[in-house]
Design a protein around this motif. Structure first.
Motif, mmCIF file in Angstrom:
data_model
loop_
_atom_site.group_PDB
_atom_site.id
_atom_site.type_symbol
_atom_site.label_atom_id
_atom_site.label_comp_id
_atom_site.label_asym_id
_atom_site.label_seq_id
_atom_site.Cartn_x
_atom_site.Cartn_y
_atom_site.Cartn_z
ATOM 1 N N PHE A 20 11.291 -0.396 10.303
ATOM 2 C CA PHE A 20 11.207 0.645 9.348
ATOM 3 C C PHE A 20 10.522 0.614 8.155
ATOM 4 O O PHE A 20 11.078 -0.446 8.096
ATOM 5 C CB PHE A 20 12.522 1.599 9.117
ATOM 6 N N TYR A 21 9.811 1.820 7.507
ATOM 7 C CA TYR A 21 8.872 0.702 6.221
ATOM 8 C C TYR A 21 8.669 2.076 5.612
ATOM 9 O O TYR A 21 8.132 3.475 6.039
ATOM 10 C CB TYR A 21 7.513 0.267 6.628
ATOM 11 N N THR A 22 7.873 1.768 4.270
ATOM 12 C CA THR A 22 7.673 3.144 3.492
ATOM 13 C C THR A 22 6.554 2.375 3.079
ATOM 14 O O THR A 22 6.208 0.963 3.536
ATOM 15 C CB THR A 22 8.578 3.227 2.612
ATOM 16 N N THR A 23 5.426 2.739 2.671
ATOM 17 C CA THR A 23 4.298 2.173 2.514
ATOM 18 C C THR A 23 3.663 2.267 0.498
ATOM 19 O O THR A 23 4.566 3.025 -0.416
ATOM 20 C CB THR A 23 3.354 2.945 2.645
ATOM 21 N N THR A 24 3.326 1.966 -0.001
ATOM 22 C CA THR A 24 2.897 2.001 -1.702
ATOM 23 C C THR A 24 2.282 3.542 -2.010
ATOM 24 O O THR A 24 2.902 3.869 -3.124
ATOM 25 C CB THR A 24 1.849 0.857 -1.672
ATOM 26 N N GLU A 25 1.784 4.009 -1.054
ATOM 27 C CA GLU A 25 1.012 4.698 -1.481
ATOM 28 C C GLU A 25 2.002 6.348 -1.451
ATOM 29 O O GLU A 25 1.959 6.961 -2.540
ATOM 30 C CB GLU A 25 0.321 5.676 -0.431
ATOM 31 N N ILE A 26 2.889 6.485 -0.693
ATOM 32 C CA ILE A 26 4.420 7.048 -0.481
ATOM 33 C C ILE A 26 5.243 6.750 -1.845
ATOM 34 O O ILE A 26 5.802 7.331 -2.870
ATOM 35 C CB ILE A 26 5.120 6.644 0.522
ATOM 36 N N LEU A 55 3.632 -9.598 4.928
ATOM 37 C CA LEU A 55 3.693 -7.614 3.789
ATOM 38 C C LEU A 55 2.411 -7.283 4.193
ATOM 39 O O LEU A 55 1.253 -8.447 4.592
ATOM 40 C CB LEU A 55 2.888 -8.641 2.130
ATOM 41 N N ASN A 56 2.604 -6.907 5.141
ATOM 42 C CA ASN A 56 1.574 -5.954 6.178
ATOM 43 C C ASN A 56 1.467 -4.943 5.682
ATOM 44 O O ASN A 56 1.363 -4.741 4.606
ATOM 45 C CB ASN A 56 2.225 -5.024 7.154
ATOM 46 N N SER A 57 -0.535 -4.230 5.598
ATOM 47 C CA SER A 57 -1.171 -3.672 5.169
ATOM 48 C C SER A 57 -2.214 -2.330 6.076
ATOM 49 O O SER A 57 -2.342 -3.498 7.218
ATOM 50 C CB SER A 57 -1.993 -3.909 3.728
ATOM 51 N N ARG A 71 -8.418 3.040 1.130
ATOM 52 C CA ARG A 71 -7.775 2.031 0.205
ATOM 53 C C ARG A 71 -7.056 1.239 0.788
ATOM 54 O O ARG A 71 -6.779 1.607 2.347
ATOM 55 C CB ARG A 71 -6.915 3.421 -0.596
ATOM 56 N N LYS A 72 -6.290 0.321 -0.202
ATOM 57 C CA LYS A 72 -5.529 -0.721 1.565
ATOM 58 C C LYS A 72 -4.221 -0.106 1.033
ATOM 59 O O LYS A 72 -4.087 -0.459 0.273
ATOM 60 C CB LYS A 72 -5.352 -2.023 0.654
ATOM 61 N N ILE A 73 -3.131 0.114 1.867
ATOM 62 C CA ILE A 73 -2.179 0.808 1.258
ATOM 63 C C ILE A 73 -1.218 -0.301 2.214
ATOM 64 O O ILE A 73 -0.968 -1.234 3.421
ATOM 65 C CB ILE A 73 -1.829 1.646 2.881
ATOM 66 N N TYR A 74 -0.017 -0.617 1.682
ATOM 67 C CA TYR A 74 0.787 -1.926 1.678
ATOM 68 C C TYR A 74 2.249 -1.169 2.330
ATOM 69 O O TYR A 74 2.505 -0.204 1.800
ATOM 70 C CB TYR A 74 1.110 -2.628 0.663
ATOM 71 N N LYS A 75 2.166 -1.927 3.410
ATOM 72 C CA LYS A 75 3.824 -1.539 3.680
ATOM 73 C C LYS A 75 5.215 -2.476 4.100
ATOM 74 O O LYS A 75 5.060 -3.605 3.656
ATOM 75 C CB LYS A 75 3.655 -1.169 5.647
#
Length: 232
Positions: A20-26, A55-57, A71-75
């Protein structure tokens, strides 16, 4: 609204709390920060975040037509998020987001557990369904293909989706995986109910068309009753 916590696959064989993860966008959207502020902060503390987990993206097109700049989104997984969110300060938006995000991670864990329990409970019945189909008087007509036909009927009925649409829930779909692994906990409960009906009708010697009609009618009736109960 985009869920606060995401999970790339519904395949239970690959599921774990660490998935489970959230993102930098969220995070940017819900904490009232610009995306640049959040992503810069991730890069600043990249070393610390990677000590917790990789650190996945991924890259996401900014244009709705998937053309132009990306845009690079990090998880960030739950542990990384626990470290990262306090770095954004304690504004009202951040405080509310921390509360909502914690609740979302808990809800996702509960959903995963519910799916695993439902899947485990279903397996003994699955053997019975397999046996019922194998011993069905109409089995010779299509042979082992009946197993796929019946299970697809049940899965598509409880989801309201086609077989391909169910498979599309998992971007890493492989043919050896069953449709059952892509049902959520509510759908699994409905599946088990319809499975018991299918077993009874097969053992009674029903042909496929009456079985199909009964399965579809049962789900339609259940939906009507559910909708009516919401009106009171």
């Amino acid at each position: 609204m985009t869920p606060l916590v995401l999970f790339d696959s519904l395949d239970l064989s690959k599921a774990s709390n660490e998935s489970f993860y959230t993102t930098t966008e969220i995070i940017a959207e819900r904490s009232d920060n610009s995306y640049k502020v959040v992503s810069d902060l991730v890069r600043k503390y990249r070393f610390e975040l990677e000590k917790i987990a990789p650190l996945n993206s991924f890259f996401k097109k900014l244009n709705v037509n998937n053309v132009g700049r990306s845009r690079k989104i990090y998880k960030l997984n739950e542990q990384q998020t626990l470290f990262f969110i306090p770095l954004l300060g304690n504004t009202p938006a951040v405080v509310q987001f921390k509360f909502d995000l914690a609740a979302a991670f808990v809800a996702m864990r509960n959903e995963l557990q519910a799916r695993k329990i439902a899947r485990a409970v279903e397996k003994p019945n699955g053997v019975t369904l397999h046996q019922a189909i194998s011993e069905w008087e109409h089995f010779p007509r299509h042979g082992n293909t009946w197993h796929s036909i019946i299970r697809s009927l049940l899965a598509t009925t409880v989801t309201g989706l086609t077989k391909k649409q169910i498979q599309a829930r998992d971007t890493d779909w492989r043919k050896e995986k069953t449709l059952l692994d892509l049902l959520d906990s509510v759908e699994m409960e409905r599946y088990k109910m319809l499975e018991s009906i299918a077993i009874a009708m097969i053992e009674a010697g029903s042909d496929y068309e009456p079985l199909k009609v009964a399965i579809k009618a049962t789900m339609t009736t259940k939906k009507v009753h559910t909708d009516q109960s919401k009106d009171f």
